[in-house]
Design a protein around this motif. Structure first.
Motif, mmCIF file in Angstrom:
data_model
loop_
_atom_site.group_PDB
_atom_site.id
_atom_site.type_symbol
_atom_site.label_atom_id
_atom_site.label_comp_id
_atom_site.label_asym_id
_atom_site.label_seq_id
_atom_site.Cartn_x
_atom_site.Cartn_y
_atom_site.Cartn_z
ATOM 1 N N UNK A 94 0.813 -1.221 0.000
ATOM 2 C CA UNK A 94 0.000 0.000 0.000
ATOM 3 C C UNK A 94 0.842 1.265 0.000
ATOM 4 N N UNK A 95 2.018 1.197 0.615
ATOM 5 C CA UNK A 95 2.892 2.375 0.672
ATOM 6 C C UNK A 95 3.771 2.499 -0.563
ATOM 7 N N UNK A 96 3.615 1.577 -1.490
ATOM 8 C CA UNK A 96 4.345 1.589 -2.763
ATOM 9 C C UNK A 96 5.850 1.754 -2.585
ATOM 10 N N UNK A 97 6.418 0.877 -1.766
ATOM 11 C CA UNK A 97 7.870 0.858 -1.599
ATOM 12 C C UNK A 97 8.471 0.457 -2.939
ATOM 13 N N UNK A 98 9.386 1.266 -3.437
ATOM 14 C CA UNK A 98 9.955 1.074 -4.775
ATOM 15 C C UNK A 98 11.198 0.197 -4.689
ATOM 16 N N UNK A 99 11.202 -0.892 -5.482
ATOM 17 C CA UNK A 99 12.374 -1.754 -5.550
ATOM 18 C C UNK A 99 12.702 -2.032 -7.013
ATOM 19 N N UNK A 100 13.960 -2.236 -7.293
ATOM 20 C CA UNK A 100 14.413 -2.610 -8.632
ATOM 21 C C UNK A 100 14.660 -4.115 -8.630
ATOM 22 N N UNK A 101 14.025 -4.817 -9.552
ATOM 23 C CA UNK A 101 14.121 -6.264 -9.608
ATOM 24 C C UNK A 101 14.665 -6.672 -10.981
ATOM 25 N N UNK A 102 15.696 -7.514 -11.031
ATOM 26 C CA UNK A 102 16.192 -7.981 -12.331
ATOM 27 C C UNK A 102 15.079 -8.702 -13.094
ATOM 28 N N UNK A 103 14.929 -8.372 -14.364
ATOM 29 C CA UNK A 103 13.896 -8.999 -15.193
ATOM 30 C C UNK A 103 14.045 -10.515 -15.231
ATOM 31 N N UNK A 104 15.266 -11.003 -15.135
ATOM 32 C CA UNK A 104 15.510 -12.444 -15.255
ATOM 33 C C UNK A 104 14.863 -13.260 -14.139
ATOM 34 N N UNK A 105 14.481 -12.634 -13.028
ATOM 35 C CA UNK A 105 13.839 -13.408 -11.965
ATOM 36 C C UNK A 105 12.318 -13.253 -11.971
ATOM 37 N N UNK A 106 11.793 -12.460 -12.877
ATOM 38 C CA UNK A 106 10.341 -12.285 -12.999
ATOM 39 C C UNK A 106 9.785 -13.251 -14.032
ATOM 40 N N UNK A 107 8.485 -13.541 -13.953
ATOM 41 C CA UNK A 107 7.880 -14.384 -14.989
ATOM 42 C C UNK A 107 8.078 -13.768 -16.377
ATOM 43 N N UNK A 108 8.267 -14.605 -17.379
ATOM 44 C CA UNK A 108 8.519 -14.141 -18.751
ATOM 45 C C UNK A 108 7.405 -13.221 -19.231
#
Length: 96
Positions: free
Chosen positions: A44-58
């Protein structure tokens, strides 16, 4: 909004992000893609994180909602403690 960067390792406190208490479950949305990173807004507080695309679903795209779950791995914790203990013992024995 706090910004947390998850590259190269994940080490974050998400107390403000948990839905329905600290049950290890959160929702997040991919705000945008920047190079090989997805900018993800968590909770809800929209904490911003950077996530490598390679670990997200295609199929993940800007605007995709994600379910994030953290669970403890007791066996992994035990193995890591044993590994650290072994390394400490090797260092102690090396100095004698």
């Amino acid at each position: 909004m706090r910004q947390l960067r998850i590259v190269p390792e994940i080490s974050i406190r998400f107390d403000d992000c948990f839905e329905g208490g600290r049950n290890g479950k959160m929702k997040a949305v991919i705000d945008r893609i920047e190079g090989n990173l997805a900018v993800v807004l968590v909770g809800d507080k929209e904490v911003k994180i950077d996530v490598p695309l390679e670990i997200l679903p295609v199929e993940a795209r800007e605007g995709s909602w994600l379910k994030i779950t953290f669970e403890l791995d007791p066996e992994g914790t035990k193995k890591q403690k044993e590994k650290i203990s072994d390394l400490i013992n090797k260092l102690k024995n090396k100095n004698h």
